[in-house]
Structures are given as C-alpha cells and as structure tokens.
Design a protein around this motif. Structure first.
Motif, PDB file in Angstrom:
ATOM      1  N   GLY A 121       0.800  -1.221   0.000  1.00 25.16           N
ATOM      2  CA  GLY A 121       0.000   0.000   0.000  1.00 25.16           C
ATOM      3  C   GLY A 121       0.831   1.267   0.000  1.00 25.16           C
ATOM      4  N   VAL A 122       1.890   1.310   0.819  1.00 26.82           N
ATOM      5  CA  VAL A 122       2.753   2.493   0.897  1.00 26.82           C
ATOM      6  C   VAL A 122       4.209   2.045   0.827  1.00 26.82           C
ATOM      7  CG1 VAL A 122       3.462   4.498   2.239  1.00 26.82           C
ATOM      8  CG2 VAL A 122       1.070   3.781   2.271  1.00 26.82           C
ATOM      9  N   LEU A 123       4.968   2.687  -0.060  1.00 23.64           N
ATOM     10  CA  LEU A 123       6.383   2.360  -0.225  1.00 23.64           C
ATOM     11  C   LEU A 123       7.237   3.440   0.434  1.00 23.64           C
ATOM     12  CD1 LEU A 123       6.365   1.498  -4.047  1.00 23.64           C
ATOM     13  CD2 LEU A 123       6.100  -0.086  -2.131  1.00 23.64           C
ATOM     14  N   ALA A 124       8.265   3.011   1.154  1.00 18.89           N
ATOM     15  CA  ALA A 124       9.300   3.926   1.642  1.00 18.89           C
ATOM     16  C   ALA A 124      10.437   3.847   0.635  1.00 18.89           C
ATOM     17  CB  ALA A 124       9.762   3.530   3.037  1.00 18.89           C
ATOM     18  N   TYR A 125      10.602   4.928  -0.136  1.00 12.35           N
ATOM     19  CA  TYR A 125      11.488   4.872  -1.301  1.00 12.35           C
ATOM     20  C   TYR A 125      12.639   5.854  -1.124  1.00 12.35           C
ATOM     21  CZ  TYR A 125      12.643   3.895  -6.155  1.00 12.35           C
ATOM     22  OH  TYR A 125      13.264   3.465  -7.301  1.00 12.35           O
ATOM     23  N   ASN A 133      19.336  11.735  -0.652  1.00 12.27           N
ATOM     24  CA  ASN A 133      19.424  11.629   0.811  1.00 12.27           C
ATOM     25  C   ASN A 133      18.069  11.704   1.481  1.00 12.27           C
ATOM     26  OD1 ASN A 133      18.790  14.270   0.367  1.00 12.27           O
ATOM     27  ND2 ASN A 133      20.599  15.148   1.378  1.00 12.27           N
ATOM     28  N   ARG A 134      17.022  11.405   0.704  1.00 12.35           N
ATOM     29  CA  ARG A 134      15.651  11.485   1.232  1.00 12.35           C
ATOM     30  C   ARG A 134      14.982  10.116   1.179  1.00 12.35           C
ATOM     31  NH1 ARG A 134      12.950  14.453  -3.043  1.00 12.35           N
ATOM     32  NH2 ARG A 134      14.697  13.717  -4.299  1.00 12.35           N
ATOM     33  N   VAL A 135      13.887  10.031   1.952  1.00 14.56           N
ATOM     34  CA  VAL A 135      12.997   8.879   1.854  1.00 14.56           C
ATOM     35  C   VAL A 135      11.625   9.410   1.458  1.00 14.56           C
ATOM     36  CG1 VAL A 135      11.893   6.950   3.025  1.00 14.56           C
ATOM     37  CG2 VAL A 135      14.264   7.548   3.575  1.00 14.56           C
ATOM     38  N   LEU A 136      11.167   9.024   0.275  1.00 12.19           N
ATOM     39  CA  LEU A 136       9.829   9.396  -0.190  1.00 12.19           C
ATOM     40  C   LEU A 136       8.839   8.334   0.247  1.00 12.19           C
ATOM     41  CD1 LEU A 136      10.636  10.487  -3.859  1.00 12.19           C
ATOM     42  CD2 LEU A 136      10.282  11.982  -1.882  1.00 12.19           C
TER      43      LEU A 136
END
Length: 543
Positions: A17-21, A25-28
């Motif tokens: 359902g939700v991806l930590a991408y 240097n960020r996490v979307l």
C-alpha cells in the motif's frame, strides 16, 4: 560511506500500500492504490525507477541557470516528479488524469511536503494550447507552474497506440515553446513494434531523438539504488527529445536531385593501399552468433588501437580514428566501428548458404567490411580459381587505408598461413608478393572506392550488393538507391541490413522502403530481430 537499504524493483512491490522509497538523501513515501481492476496509473512502474535514478544522478546540474520549470506527464504515483522536486531550484508540475490524481498523485505530493511541487489534472485528449494552466494548482491553494517549461519527463506512457499521438503532441507543443527545453521519456519495451512506431513518429514530427546509453542508466541505478544486476531493470530505456530544425524526409518529400557538397566518388589503386600497410598488423576476432547447423568461425579484423598507433608512428593527424563521434556529416561516416547490423548480415549470408565464387560482389559503405570479410573467406575456402570481383566502398579514404583493406589482407593472410584469428601479421615484400600472386592466379579482382554515392558509369553489374547501417540519414537515401539501380542486373541480390529507426537523423526501414515505393520499387523483409532495444532488419531490394 553510509550503505542504504536497496530499493526493490517495482514488480516486487505491486501488492504494498505504501512504499518507503530512498532517493538521494531522502525517503519518499509513495502510496499505491491496489483497489479496482485498473491500477495502471496508481502503482509504481520500473521505468519510473530507472528515470528517477538517472535524473537524480545526471539531471540536476543546471544550478547556475536559475530556477527550472519541470512538467511531468502521466505522473502516476509521482516518483520522477518528486525526485526532481528534491532540488529546490526546480519548480515541478506533476499531472495525470483526474482519477489518478485523486487516488495517488495528490496524496503523495502532499504527504512528501515539497513546496516547489504542484499537481494538476491533464487529459492528453485536450489540445495542448487549450490547457488552463492558471487554474491547475492543487497543493496549498497555490497557482500552477505555467509554460514555458525547461524539462518534460514522462515514464511508461507509451503502451497504447491511440494515446501515442496525443502524448507526443503535448511534448511537441512544449518543446516548440522553448528552444532550450528537452524531454526525457522512460519506457519499458514490452511491444517493440509499438515503441518503434512511436520513435518514428517523433522523428517525423521534427524531434531529435537520442537514446540514453545503457551504461549511463546502469551507472545511475547502481549508484542510486545499489542495483548491480542489470537484469533487474531489463527492457527499460530512456530517450532524450529536443526540437530539431531539420526537416525529416519521407516518400513525398525526398528529392532525388538533392546535391550534397561531399567528397566525390574516387577509385583507389590496390598498390596505393598496399603501400599504406605497416610492417605488422595486430588483429583480434569477432564472434558471430550462428543459428545454422554449419559452424561459423570468428572473423578476424585489425585492432583499432593498432591503426591509431600507426598514425602516431607516422606522425599523422588521427582524423577519423579519434573516436569522438560516430558521425560527422561530410567528414566521417562511422566506418571504423563494426556495427551490429553488419553482424546480422553475416549471419544471414551464412544461414542462406550464399555462394560468392564466380560472382561480382560490392559492399556499399563497407567500413570494417565484415560481410566482405566473410564472403572473401568463403571464396578462399573453395578449391580452384575463384573468378570473382570484390568491390569495397566507403566514404573515407582513411577508413579504406586503416581498416578496410588491412582487414581484407588479414583474411587472406590467416587463410594462406593457417593462422589463428587473433595475433599479429608480419608484412614484408615476400608476403606482399604472395598476396599479389594469389590475386592473379586465383583470378580475384579487389576494387576499392571512396566518396559519396552516385550512379555508376559503365556496364559493370554486380551479383551481390551488400550494405549495412547505411540508411540512417534520409538525405542519403536517393543517391544510395541510384547507386543500387546502376549496379544491378535482373538477378542481383541486394541486401540492406538496417535498424528500424535511427535517432536524430530520421532514417530507417520505413523511410528507405517508402522512397523505393515512390520510385516503383519494393522491399521484402528477409530477416528481423525484435526485443529490447531498437528492432533490426535485413531487406531485400526488388527493382
């Protein structure tokens, strides 16, 4: 150095359902909507991952040019647009149809909190010049980012034939509005015919099309995601589009009287080429894939470093062997590179059992002359006199001197002295005398010419006309056809090995076939290869 957890490929995360991408240097955080039967625009796709890595590694370099306005078409979950928004000197407008905007795109942009990113509903069925840009902004109540744009991005949007012209008219509109605008198109090649049709359409619209090198993409996903295995993103490609001032020619616009101020066709004496041979030739071999039951041995050719070394030894300008470009119109036509379609042509000749003894053979635009090397080797393997003519033509005299003739000489040398297909050939007066004796005794007539194509004078006709990767420029098609017509008899086998389309210069199968058809001739496709990358074909010309 911090080791980041690898992002997984999109095909492994379709049910989440939700991806930590991780990007830069960020996490979307990217929400996917798995409800309903159609999740085309509401899940992450592989080509978006590849393009996001590429723009992160290569696309954020114009900091000295002020703010840059970016438009994403068919954003889906918004990965590429959000990657661009990570650079606060970019203003990014992410767009899609209303249901995708509502389900995933707007929530994702709001969730990741980029103040320089806006969202808008954009249906490609709307004419580009009728879009209400002022009323498009949907984040924090701010107005939309308006044209002209500096960068257009789009991924996995070439999948349906009816949508292709709609997408391309929007891209063309924005490239036309800003001479410095470019577009980056990411795709996953599932249907090669559809993709090639789209690329051809781009060229016909006057766009310059350049494929981003596989090595550049590989480096980007490796450095950004830690993906060491290219198979993880197999089939993904990225193309750069810019507006070209060059008019593309087709069957209705090609003028066979067009004159190009290029080097005139000139014949070269064999002794002049022999005199250019160095004391030794370093050579290696090219493996040719073979589907035939008859084995196909590797074909030897001169090492390019050896040609460069010869020029340095002779204190001469390196000219066409500098390696800076595959094509410099009017100066260098790519003759030092062994192009993949020449390999295809050798495969086809071998599979069909082509016989060159007692034949006249011309290779047009020969370069390293792989098909001629195969034909010559087949001739040498036959007993008795050969009674054949082999005529090799390239645009550049230097190409004939450095690779074409040395490669032909090496073919005889390896056959005569039973040498391996990798090594060094010593050249002296005795060896040259043996070579000349072979030509006389076996009745082998080697001819060489350089310069621009033209209709040949005289009554000499050829049994085989072979050419590879020579229909890449539309302006060169008329003189090529004139040469083929003048050198053919009723039973000439004319084989043209070519890619489906050549990016940036407008040529390819369609342009060549259309021009022949407009002059009362035709082609048969006798071999084809499709898959990842541009399709390749061998055409038989029927006059």
């Amino acid at each position: 150095m911090e080791i980041k957890e690898k992002n997984r490929a999109a095909y492994e995360t379709k049910e989440e359902g939700v991806l930590a991408y991780r990007i830069g240097n960020r996490v979307l955080h990217l929400a996917q909507d798995l409800s309903g039967d159609d999740t085309t625009g509401s899940t992450l796709w592989l080509s978006a991952q590849v393009l996001a890595a590429y723009v992160q590694q290569n696309g954020l370099r114009d900091r000295n040019k002020g703010r840059r306005k970016c438009l994403e078409l068919g954003s889906g979950v918004g990965l590429v647009g959000l990657a661009l928004a990570g650079d606060d000197t970019n203003d990014v407008l992410l767009t899609d149809v209303d249901k995708v905007v509502d389900r995933v795109l707007l929530p994702n942009v709001e969730m990741n909190g980029h103040r320089n990113a806006q969202v808008g509903v954009l249906d490609w069925h709307t004419d580009a010049d009728s879009v209400d840009w002022k009323g498009m902004g949907m984040v924090d109540g701010s107005g939309a980012i308006e044209p002209p744009f500096d960068l257009i991005v789009s991924t996995d949007t070439l999948y349906e034939r009816t949508l292709t012209p709609l997408l391309l008219q929007h891209i063309h509109y924005h490239l036309d509005r800003n001479a410095h605008c470019k577009a980056l198109i990411g795709l996953e090649r599932r249907d090669s015919t559809l993709i090639d049709e789209a690329l051809s359409m781009m060229a016909e619209m006057g766009l310059k099309v350049q494929q981003i090198a596989h090595e550049s993409l590989s480096r980007a996903v490796r450095d950004e995601y830690g993906w060491e295995d290219d198979e993880m993103w197999s089939g993904c490609e990225v193309y750069k589009l810019t507006k070209s001032s060059k008019r593309t020619l087709n069957s209705s616009t090609v003028d066979s009287s067009t004159q190009v101020d290029w080097q005139e066709w000139t014949d070269v004496a064999l002794d002049d080429l022999i005199s250019c041979l160095p004391p030794a030739l370093s050579y290696s071999s090219i493996d040719i894939p073979c589907s035939s039951t008859q084995p196909l041995q590797p074909i030897a050719h001169r090492d390019l470093f050896d040609a460069r070394f010869q020029l340095m030894e002779e204190d001469k300008e390196q000219g066409v062997v500098s390696g800076d470009s595959d094509l410099i119109p009017g100066r260098y036509e790519g003759g030092l590179k062994t192009w993949e379609c020449s390999v295809d042509l050798v495969q086809h000749l071998h599979a069909t059992g082509a016989d060159f003894v007692n034949k006249r053979v011309m290779e047009i635009g020969c370069g390293t002359s792989l098909p001629s090397l195969y034909a010559y080797r087949q001739i040498l393997a036959q007993p008795g006199t050969k009674n054949c003519v082999m005529h090799l033509q390239d645009y550049n005299l230097q190409t004939l001197q450095l690779v074409t003739f040395p490669n032909m000489f090496l073919t005889w040398y390896i056959s005569h002295f039973s040498k391996d297909s990798t090594g060094e050939a010593e050249i002296n007066e005795e060896v040259i005398a043996l070579f000349k004796k072979h030509l006389i005794d076996d009745k082998v007539d080697l001819k060489f010419s350089y310069g621009a194509w033209k209709a040949l004078d005289g009554d000499i006709k050829y049994d085989y006309l072979l050419t590879s990767e020579t229909v890449y420029r539309t302006e060169s098609i008329p003189p090529l056809v004139q040469l083929i017509q003048s050198a053919s008899h009723d039973h000439t086998a004319t084989l043209v090995a070519t890619k489906g389309i050549y990016f940036g210069v407008g040529g390819g199968v369609r342009e060549f076939s259309d021009y022949l058809a407009s002059n009362g001739h035709s082609t048969d496709v006798v071999w084809t290869k499709e898959g990842t990358g541009v399709s390749r074909h061998i055409l038989k010309v029927i006059l």
